[in-house]
Scaffold this motif. Structure first.
Motif, short mmCIF file in Angstrom:
data_model
loop_
_atom_site.label_atom_id
_atom_site.label_comp_id
_atom_site.label_asym_id
_atom_site.label_seq_id
_atom_site.Cartn_x
_atom_site.Cartn_y
_atom_site.Cartn_z
N SER A 117 17.98 21.16 -13.61
CA SER A 117 18.14 22.37 -12.79
C SER A 117 17.07 23.38 -13.17
O SER A 117 17.10 23.95 -14.27
N SER A 118 16.14 23.60 -12.28
CA SER A 118 14.97 24.41 -12.61
C SER A 118 15.33 25.82 -13.02
O SER A 118 14.75 26.38 -13.95
N PHE A 158 19.12 13.20 -8.13
CA PHE A 158 19.41 14.63 -8.11
C PHE A 158 18.14 15.47 -8.29
O PHE A 158 18.19 16.58 -8.80
N SER A 159 17.01 14.93 -7.86
CA SER A 159 15.77 15.67 -8.02
C SER A 159 15.75 16.96 -7.20
O SER A 159 14.93 17.84 -7.43
N SER A 160 16.67 17.08 -6.23
CA SER A 160 16.71 18.30 -5.44
C SER A 160 17.15 19.50 -6.27
O SER A 160 16.96 20.64 -5.86
N LEU A 161 17.74 19.26 -7.45
CA LEU A 161 18.04 20.36 -8.35
C LEU A 161 16.78 20.92 -8.99
O LEU A 161 16.78 22.04 -9.50
N ASP A 162 15.73 20.12 -8.95
CA ASP A 162 14.47 20.49 -9.60
C ASP A 162 13.56 21.14 -8.54
O ASP A 162 12.97 20.46 -7.71
N LEU A 163 13.46 22.45 -8.59
CA LEU A 163 12.65 23.16 -7.60
C LEU A 163 11.18 22.80 -7.71
O LEU A 163 10.45 22.84 -6.72
N GLN A 164 10.74 22.45 -8.91
CA GLN A 164 9.36 22.03 -9.07
C GLN A 164 9.11 20.72 -8.31
O GLN A 164 8.08 20.55 -7.66
N ALA A 165 10.07 19.80 -8.38
CA ALA A 165 9.95 18.55 -7.63
C ALA A 165 9.97 18.82 -6.13
O ALA A 165 9.27 18.17 -5.36
N LEU A 166 10.80 19.80 -5.71
CA LEU A 166 10.82 20.15 -4.29
C LEU A 166 9.48 20.70 -3.83
O LEU A 166 9.00 20.36 -2.75
N GLU A 167 8.89 21.54 -4.66
CA GLU A 167 7.59 22.10 -4.31
C GLU A 167 6.53 21.01 -4.23
O GLU A 167 5.68 21.01 -3.33
N GLU A 168 6.58 20.06 -5.17
CA GLU A 168 5.63 18.95 -5.12
C GLU A 168 5.83 18.11 -3.88
O GLU A 168 4.86 17.64 -3.27
N GLN A 169 7.09 17.92 -3.49
CA GLN A 169 7.38 17.16 -2.28
C GLN A 169 6.83 17.89 -1.06
O GLN A 169 6.25 17.27 -0.15
N ARG A 170 6.99 19.20 -1.01
CA ARG A 170 6.47 19.96 0.11
C ARG A 170 4.95 19.91 0.16
O ARG A 170 4.35 19.87 1.23
#
Length: 420
Positions: A117-118, A158-170
């Motif tokens: 969780s970021s 549960f990578s969606s808890l990781d905002l950094q991973a979300l940003e990388e995905q975007r």
């Protein structure tokens, strides 16, 4: 000679930021006399030959991991410091089964809550490590622990808890859209999600899976505890066992920390109220009723006495810092990542620059002081020399005037004698 228990230091009001360390501290607090052991918040796994914490030291003997430490204490004390000595075979089997269950499922939830969780990692966990670690470990260890937790839980999705991973995905999606060649990359609109909207979307997407994961962990323990004082107790007179220590280590990190995104604590309170009350009660029994602060570990003499036998850890000397392998990690064959090498190298360079700047400042200041003193001294000598020259000239003038008077007097005397 006392037994020394080396652990990760305090965080979130608990004596350690690590579940296994908390479990070991709880066991020693319940089983050992206070005068027989010391608690050292080393927060450096390299002190142990196995590179792990918790680590129990007795002279040249080192023992790591909770179960190994429990076995060593039982043998060392000839059974006197064994919390499980009254358990029958059936309860011992339950102890092993539920210990493994708590360690595996509990570690997953702790990883997700404190590291994946970021908001919690960057807002709570990383600063907590910053209060514990000395340079250069404060730059190296937290990212390693962060990456390890993400690797352990990556299969859960549960990578969606990781905002950094979300940003990388975007970013990947943004680059993929630009790669089509239909729209220039700089004209593709970027999503403008705020943290709140991202978390709201995360809660909606993962609510069912998180609910299932927390239920699978808390509900069996809640049913096992029931109205009993301890997990393996048969009645009110029974004492806690090593299973209770393991449970406290993981449940305390789920319930006690005040986090930015406290989804795990909320789930525990909602689904396991008996387990929550048990955790708080056992925490006070093992660690004391007051919140544990970092000062208890690093300056035990400067704070009110603690129920735990804290001993301040040793500090790294300046020579040890510059000889630390991490200082030259960018040029060695260590297992650091490229980013970690860059961070350590940059920090080392900045430290050297600061040192050189300090030396230059001292030298310049000293030179200025010496110059000022010399200038002041020479000025005084010059003034003094000018005064002496003026005095000499005055003496010469006076001597000349006196000489002239004498000559005039002699001349007049000679003239008078001639007239006579």
């Amino acid at each position: 000679m006392k037994l020394q228990l080396h652990v990760w230091g305090p965080a979130f009001g608990l004596p350690s930021i690590d579940a296994q360390c908390l479990a070991t501290v709880a066991y020693c607090s319940l089983a050992l006399p206070r005068q027989a052991w010391e608690l050292v918040a080393t927060s450096d796994p390299s002190v142990s030959p196995t590179g792990e914490l918790p680590a129990l030291q007795y002279g040249s003997v080192w023992v790591s991991r909770f179960r190994n430490i429990v076995d060593y204490l039982r043998q060392y004390s000839q059974g006197e410091w064994d919390l499980d000595q009254e358990l029958d075979e059936s309860k011992k089997a339950d102890k092993f089964a539920f210990s493994s269950f708590i360690e595996s499922r509990g570690q997953t939830l702790i990883d997700l809550s404190l590291y994946v969780s970021s908001q919690n990692y960057y807002g709570n966990t990383s600063p907590a490590y910053g209060n514990l670690l000395q340079w250069p470990n404060q730059w190296i260890l937290p990212p390693k622990l962060h990456s390890a937790a993400k690797a352990r839980t990556g299969h859960l999705g549960f990578s969606s808890l990781d905002l950094q991973a979300l940003e990388e995905q975007r970013e990947r999606e943004h680059s993929a859209a630009a790669a089509t060649g239909q729209v220039p990359k700089n004209l593709i609109p970027r999503p403008r999600d705020t943290v709140s909207t991202l978390l709201g979307r995360t809660a909606k997407q993962d609510s069912f899976r998180i609910d299932a994961l927390t239920s699978e962990f808390f509900e069996p323990l809640e049913a096992m505890l029931g109205q009993k004082p301890f997990l393996l107790a048969s009645d009110e007179t029974d004492l806690p066992s090593s299973l209770d220590c393991i449970a406290l280590g993981y449940l305390a990190l789920a319930l006690i920390p005040e986090l930015t995104f406290p989804w795990l604590r909320d789930a525990m309170r909602a689904k396991a109220p008996l387990l929550s009350a048990y955790t708080e009660r056992l925490r006070q029994r093992c660690f004391g009723s007051e919140s544990v602060e970092v000062a208890h570990a690093f300056a035990p003499q400067s704070v009110p006495p603690s129920p735990l036998p804290w001993r301040a850890p040793g500090r790294i000397s300046l020579a040890a810092v510059w000889e630390h392998p991490a200082v030259n990690a960018a040029e060695s064959d260590s297992d650091l990542s490229e980013k970690e090498k860059e961070i350590v190298s940059t920090y080392a360079d900045s430290q050297k620059k600061d040192m050189y700047l300090s030396i230059a400042t001292v030298v310049a200041g000293t030179a200025a002081l010496v110059g000022y003193v010399m200038h002041t001294g020479l000025l005084s000598l010059a003034v003094q020399g000018d005064d002496e020259e003026e005095e000499a000239e005055e003496d010469i003038v006076q001597n000349d005037a006196a000489f002239d008077n004498v000559v005039a007097t002699d001349f007049l005397s000679s003239a008078n004698l001639s007239q006579i």
